[in-house]
Design a protein around this motif. Structure first.
Motif, PDB file in Angstrom:
ATOM      1  N   THR A  80     -20.811 -60.801 -21.932  1.00 31.22           N
ATOM      2  CA  THR A  80     -19.857 -60.126 -21.050  1.00 31.22           C
ATOM      3  C   THR A  80     -20.085 -58.619 -21.095  1.00 31.22           C
ATOM      4  O   THR A  80     -19.846 -57.982 -22.124  1.00 31.22           O
ATOM      5  CB  THR A  80     -18.412 -60.465 -21.471  1.00 31.22           C
ATOM      6  OG1 THR A  80     -18.310 -61.873 -21.647  1.00 31.22           O
ATOM      7  CG2 THR A  80     -17.412 -60.003 -20.441  1.00 31.22           C
ATOM      8  N   LEU A  97     -17.245 -55.943 -22.095  1.00 28.73           N
ATOM      9  CA  LEU A  97     -16.715 -55.946 -23.459  1.00 28.73           C
ATOM     10  C   LEU A  97     -17.692 -55.193 -24.365  1.00 28.73           C
ATOM     11  O   LEU A  97     -18.910 -55.324 -24.215  1.00 28.73           O
ATOM     12  CB  LEU A  97     -16.529 -57.378 -23.982  1.00 28.73           C
ATOM     13  CG  LEU A  97     -15.408 -58.185 -23.341  1.00 28.73           C
ATOM     14  CD1 LEU A  97     -15.383 -59.597 -23.918  1.00 28.73           C
ATOM     15  CD2 LEU A  97     -14.057 -57.522 -23.553  1.00 28.73           C
ATOM     16  N   LYS A  98     -17.162 -54.436 -25.285  1.00 28.83           N
ATOM     17  CA  LYS A  98     -17.994 -53.618 -26.170  1.00 28.83           C
ATOM     18  C   LYS A  98     -18.990 -54.485 -26.943  1.00 28.83           C
ATOM     19  O   LYS A  98     -18.624 -55.509 -27.515  1.00 28.83           O
ATOM     20  CB  LYS A  98     -17.111 -52.853 -27.148  1.00 28.83           C
ATOM     21  CG  LYS A  98     -17.873 -51.843 -27.976  1.00 28.83           C
ATOM     22  CD  LYS A  98     -16.920 -50.948 -28.721  1.00 28.83           C
ATOM     23  CE  LYS A  98     -17.620 -49.897 -29.541  1.00 28.83           C
ATOM     24  NZ  LYS A  98     -18.205 -48.835 -28.743  1.00 28.83           N
ATOM     25  N   SER A 125     -17.642 -65.005 -25.329  1.00 29.13           N
ATOM     26  CA  SER A 125     -16.321 -64.382 -25.330  1.00 29.13           C
ATOM     27  C   SER A 125     -15.327 -65.230 -24.549  1.00 29.13           C
ATOM     28  O   SER A 125     -15.681 -65.886 -23.571  1.00 29.13           O
ATOM     29  CB  SER A 125     -16.388 -62.980 -24.724  1.00 29.13           C
ATOM     30  OG  SER A 125     -16.811 -63.036 -23.385  1.00 29.13           O
ATOM     31  N   LYS A 185     -11.698 -64.153 -23.258  1.00 26.95           N
ATOM     32  CA  LYS A 185     -10.694 -63.081 -23.175  1.00 26.95           C
ATOM     33  C   LYS A 185      -9.276 -63.608 -23.367  1.00 26.95           C
ATOM     34  O   LYS A 185      -8.450 -62.947 -23.979  1.00 26.95           O
ATOM     35  CB  LYS A 185     -10.807 -62.349 -21.842  1.00 26.95           C
ATOM     36  CG  LYS A 185     -12.034 -61.482 -21.728  1.00 26.95           C
ATOM     37  CD  LYS A 185     -12.036 -60.742 -20.395  1.00 26.95           C
ATOM     38  CE  LYS A 185     -13.277 -59.900 -20.247  1.00 26.95           C
ATOM     39  NZ  LYS A 185     -13.297 -59.177 -18.961  1.00 26.95           N
ATOM     40  N   LYS A 190      -8.698 -63.666 -26.847  1.00 30.55           N
ATOM     41  CA  LYS A 190      -9.220 -62.476 -27.526  1.00 30.55           C
ATOM     42  C   LYS A 190     -10.254 -62.865 -28.585  1.00 30.55           C
ATOM     43  O   LYS A 190     -10.153 -62.469 -29.741  1.00 30.55           O
ATOM     44  CB  LYS A 190      -8.079 -61.663 -28.132  1.00 30.55           C
ATOM     45  CG  LYS A 190      -7.125 -61.095 -27.099  1.00 30.55           C
ATOM     46  CD  LYS A 190      -5.973 -60.371 -27.761  1.00 30.55           C
ATOM     47  CE  LYS A 190      -6.078 -58.901 -27.531  1.00 30.55           C
ATOM     48  NZ  LYS A 190      -4.955 -58.154 -28.107  1.00 30.55           N
ATOM     49  N   VAL A 213     -14.352 -62.987 -29.598  1.00 30.69           N
ATOM     50  CA  VAL A 213     -15.732 -62.561 -29.370  1.00 30.69           C
ATOM     51  C   VAL A 213     -16.594 -63.106 -30.500  1.00 30.69           C
ATOM     52  O   VAL A 213     -16.204 -63.083 -31.671  1.00 30.69           O
ATOM     53  CB  VAL A 213     -15.881 -61.029 -29.270  1.00 30.69           C
ATOM     54  CG1 VAL A 213     -15.292 -60.498 -27.981  1.00 30.69           C
ATOM     55  CG2 VAL A 213     -15.286 -60.320 -30.456  1.00 30.69           C
ATOM     56  N   TYR A 223     -13.097 -54.079 -32.341  1.00 30.97           N
ATOM     57  CA  TYR A 223     -12.357 -55.319 -32.083  1.00 30.97           C
ATOM     58  C   TYR A 223     -11.233 -55.545 -33.085  1.00 30.97           C
ATOM     59  O   TYR A 223     -10.172 -56.061 -32.731  1.00 30.97           O
ATOM     60  CB  TYR A 223     -13.312 -56.520 -32.036  1.00 30.97           C
ATOM     61  CG  TYR A 223     -14.092 -56.567 -30.742  1.00 30.97           C
ATOM     62  CD1 TYR A 223     -13.443 -56.780 -29.527  1.00 30.97           C
ATOM     63  CD2 TYR A 223     -15.457 -56.367 -30.729  1.00 30.97           C
ATOM     64  CE1 TYR A 223     -14.139 -56.797 -28.336  1.00 30.97           C
ATOM     65  CE2 TYR A 223     -16.169 -56.387 -29.534  1.00 30.97           C
ATOM     66  CZ  TYR A 223     -15.505 -56.594 -28.339  1.00 30.97           C
ATOM     67  OH  TYR A 223     -16.192 -56.611 -27.159  1.00 30.97           O
ATOM     68  N   TRP A 278      -8.594 -58.295 -31.901  1.00 29.28           N
ATOM     69  CA  TRP A 278      -9.351 -59.417 -31.352  1.00 29.28           C
ATOM     70  C   TRP A 278      -9.859 -60.261 -32.516  1.00 29.28           C
ATOM     71  O   TRP A 278      -9.954 -59.793 -33.654  1.00 29.28           O
ATOM     72  CB  TRP A 278     -10.532 -58.907 -30.530  1.00 29.28           C
ATOM     73  CG  TRP A 278     -10.171 -58.528 -29.128  1.00 29.28           C
ATOM     74  CD1 TRP A 278      -9.279 -57.565 -28.748  1.00 29.28           C
ATOM     75  CD2 TRP A 278     -10.701 -59.097 -27.935  1.00 29.28           C
ATOM     76  NE1 TRP A 278      -9.221 -57.499 -27.388  1.00 29.28           N
ATOM     77  CE2 TRP A 278     -10.085 -58.425 -26.855  1.00 29.28           C
ATOM     78  CE3 TRP A 278     -11.631 -60.086 -27.670  1.00 29.28           C
ATOM     79  CZ2 TRP A 278     -10.385 -58.727 -25.528  1.00 29.28           C
ATOM     80  CZ3 TRP A 278     -11.929 -60.381 -26.343  1.00 29.28           C
ATOM     81  CH2 TRP A 278     -11.297 -59.715 -25.291  1.00 29.28           C
TER      82      TRP A 278
END
Length: 136
Positions: free
Chosen positions: A42, A45-46, A52, A54, A57, A59, A102, A107
């Motif tokens: 994705t 997203l960092k 991922s 979302k 939340k 990753v 995160y 997350w």
């Protein structure tokens, strides 16, 4: 051997490579078969997580033993050592920055080593499944 491209040309070439690793394909395929729905790599997203979700939340990163300096299997190349030391060190620093990002955003983050997938795919997928289920 010298490079036949200048730095800008090489950067542009390398940036155009959009491959997904075999390990990512294998793991994501197994998760999909189990009914998990997610996005791969994705971009917004960092750190562009490998997997991922979302909504929960979540990753998940599947880290290469070489590029992320696995304590068990990471090694330093014998040639062009200065370049590789700088590059691999920066990769590890970036991983820490992404982890901190995160964690600060609350997350659920999981990192899986390449060797875990290779050694026992079933166990690794079970671990990821349990992680996702716990995040729900």
């Amino acid at each position: 051997m010298t490079d036949i491209m200048n730095k800008e040309q090489r950067r542009k070439n390398m940036k155009a490579i959009k491959s997904v690793s075999k390990l990512e394909k294998i793991v994501s395929s197994e998760l999909w078969k189990r009914g998990y729905r997610f996005r791969r790599n994705t971009k917004n997203l960092k750190g562009k997580p490998d997997i991922s979700i979302k909504k929960y939340k979540v990753v998940i990163f599947i880290d290469s033993c070489f590029f992320h300096r696995c304590p068990l299997h990471g090694n330093m190349p014998k040639t062009n050592t200065e370049f590789w030391k700088k590059k691999l060190t920066r990769n590890v620093e970036r991983d820490k920055e992404v982890n901190n990002y995160y964690e600060a955003k609350e997350w659920n983050l999981l990192r899986v080593w390449e060797h875990e997938v290779k050694e026992d795919l079933e166990e690794t997928v079970n671990k990821i499944s349990a992680f996702i289920d716990q995040a729900k």
